[in-house]
Design a protein around this motif. Structure first.
Motif: not given
Length: 552
Positions: A303, A339, A376, A378-379, A382-385
């Motif tokens: 992730p 992104y 943000e 995302d792969n 789960g996305a991360q900000r």
């Protein structure tokens, strides 16, 4: 001799004659009786009876001429057949009239009949296959004359009792036989008094070698996420007995080993990391040599980590009209990564990084772009900000900032140049000469000859400094900031006027040189070290009767 005694003697003689009389064999005085038929396990009752029971004092019982019971006057005895064997039985009776006497019964041969024959153990199939069932049967036949007798059947391997113990069923079902179950089998059939065993039978359980070993990965297709569980399932299509399963990964060796009575086993890796990626396989062996499965490639997807959001500007700060690069990068995560860029949680756009790394988004800045920005990553796992970054915009454009800066710079430079020229111009007027460069030169400290109207200095060697130049008034006439279509940044024309006060106090200024001085100033775009070439080498001095001017 009295009459009663004589009478008793005569009676004894008469009895003796009866015993010795012909035909005695047909009508014995004493007989032995037993109930027939007699089965093994039955109790036997022997009866010894005489014609003159009152005259019998003692009875004895014999088997094969050997006394088995006596010393009393019992008409019958009961003997358990468990303690009896077939043979010749008889009894004797004895008494006393005038003389003692003994009478012997007839001989009775007692033959015990078999209640049931010795059982025979059978196995179906006779050569069971490992992993399959087998049925054991304890075969015997109970006498039809004994329908009320209940038989109990027990089964054994060597000295070990099989099943749950003895039962009324002559069959035992073993659902699974293994190679280790090979051995000597037998059974027994029993009543409360009789127990009979079968002969021993050797049963060999055949083993099937393993074949078609297969490895299955869960989750399917070997797509794992870092931190999740990996399940490796190894199975065989054929193979019996204790099977030893082992799991392997290229370059790492054995991951685990299990031995069990099963055609399937599994191994779990509770938490996988990026290092667990690779090719996996398993082996199976039941003492016939290990068989390998096909290899399966396992990938571990990571992730994305929390991305870092930054602004990139070539000018160091953003003003209206600049292009600012918004850059977002997740330092860890499996590609591809998408992104997204946000301003005040409103999507500005997105950019993809197919091979990992970061991505950028260009923004043409205007006054409305000031605010809070974030991105943000995302792969698909789960996305991360990112953290929020505040962006400020200067309220004027880059061209105006440059023009204003150039104008100020040109003005300052023009003033400096004017001061230097005035200094040099005043020096030229005093000395009446020029410098080596053709420019007017002036030294404020010179040696002067003493005059008659001025007392000599106390020290003849001390230099005499000239008086300061007259203060000049710089009057701007024309200026232009950043004219179009030229490389000129700033230009200005100034008129220099001598003030009256200064002229009165400046005896070194000749009357014929009191005209105005015009100064032309220009500031062009610089290119490295060429700044001096574009500014300093264009100076010249011109004088005439009506005025003086210099051009820089």
């Amino acid at each position: 001799m009295s009459c009663p005694e004589l009478f008793r003697i005569l009676m004894h003689l008469w009895l003796l004659l009866l015993l010795l009389a012909p035909g005695r064999e047909q009508t014995r005085w004493l007989i032995l009786q037993a109930k027939h038929p007699i089965y093994e396990g039955d109790s036997v009752t022997l009866k010894c009876l005489g014609k003159k029971e009152k005259s019998i004092i003692q009875r004895d019982y014999y088997k094969d001429e050997e006394k088995i019971f006596g010393g009393s006057n019992l008409q019958q005895i009961i003997i358990n057949s468990v303690f009896m064997d077939p043979g010749e039985y008889k009894c004797t009776a004895s008494g006393k009239l005038i003389i003692p006497w003994t009478e012997t019964s007839n001989s009775l041969r007692i033959q015990f009949q078999e209640l049931f024959p010795h059982p025979v153990l059978t196995a179906r199939p006779s050569q069971p296959i490992e992993g399959g069932p087998v049925t054991l049967t304890c075969e015997t036949q109970l006498s039809p004359w004994k329908p009320d007798v209940q038989l109990q059947f027990c089964f054994f391997r060597d000295v070990q009792t099989l099943g749950s113990g003895c039962s009324s069923s002559p069959k035992l079902q073993i659902p699974i036989m293994w190679n280790e179950d090979s051995g000597s089998y037998w059974c027994q059939a029993a009543t409360t008094r009789i127990t009979k065993k079968s002969q021993r039978s050797q049963i060999h359980v055949q083993r099937i070698p393993v074949s078609h070993v297969n490895l299955e990965i869960q989750p399917l297709e070997g797509q794992l996420i870092e931190g999740h569980k990996l399940v490796l399932i190894c199975s065989v299509a054929k193979g019996t007995g204790n099977i030893t399963f082992s799991w392997h990964r290229d370059g790492r060796g054995i991951l685990g080993i299990k031995t069990q009575h099963s055609q399937l086993a599994e191994l779990q890796l509770p938490t996988v990391t990026e290092r667990d990626a690779g090719r996996y396989y398993c082996t199976a062996d039941n003492n016939n040599g290990p068989i390998l499965s096909k290899k399966i490639s396992v990938t571990v997807k990571i992730p994305v980590s929390c991305p870092v959001f930054t602004f990139r500007s070539s000018q160091g700060q953003a003003v209206i009209g600049d292009t600012v690069e918004l850059h977002c990068e997740s330092l860890r995560g499996s590609p591809p990564i998408l992104y997204r860029f946000y301003r005040e949680n409103v999507t500005l756009g997105n950019s993809s990084a197919p091979w990992g790394g970061g991505a950028s988004f260009n923004l043409l800045v205007n006054t409305e772009h000031a605010g809070n920005y974030s991105c943000e990553a995302d792969n698909g796992l789960g996305a991360q900000r990112s953290e929020v970054v505040t962006f400020s915009v200067i309220g004027i454009s880059r061209s105006r900032v440059g023009a204003a800066t150039a104008g100020v710079t040109g003005l300052l430079l023009g003033l400096v140049i004017t001061a230097v020229l005035l200094y040099c111009f005043g020096t030229r007027r005093k000395s009446g000469g020029t410098s080596a460069m053709g420019m007017p030169s002036y030294n404020p400290c010179v040696h002067q000859e003493p005059s008659s109207s001025r007392p000599p200095p106390s020290n003849p060697e001390e230099p005499i400094c000239s008086e300061p130049l007259a203060v000049l008034d710089l009057q701007p006439v024309y200026s232009n900031v950043n004219p179009e279509n030229t490389n000129l940044i700033y230009s200005q024309i100034q008129n220099i006027q001598h003030t009256n006060g200064n002229l009165a106090n400046s005896p070194r200024v000749h009357r014929e040189d009191t005209g105005p001085v015009v100064i032309y100033s220009e500031l062009k775009k610089s290119h490295g070290n060429d700044f001096a070439k574009h500014t300093s080498k264009r100076e010249s001095i011109h004088e005439d009767a009506t005025g003086n001017y210099e051009n820089v």
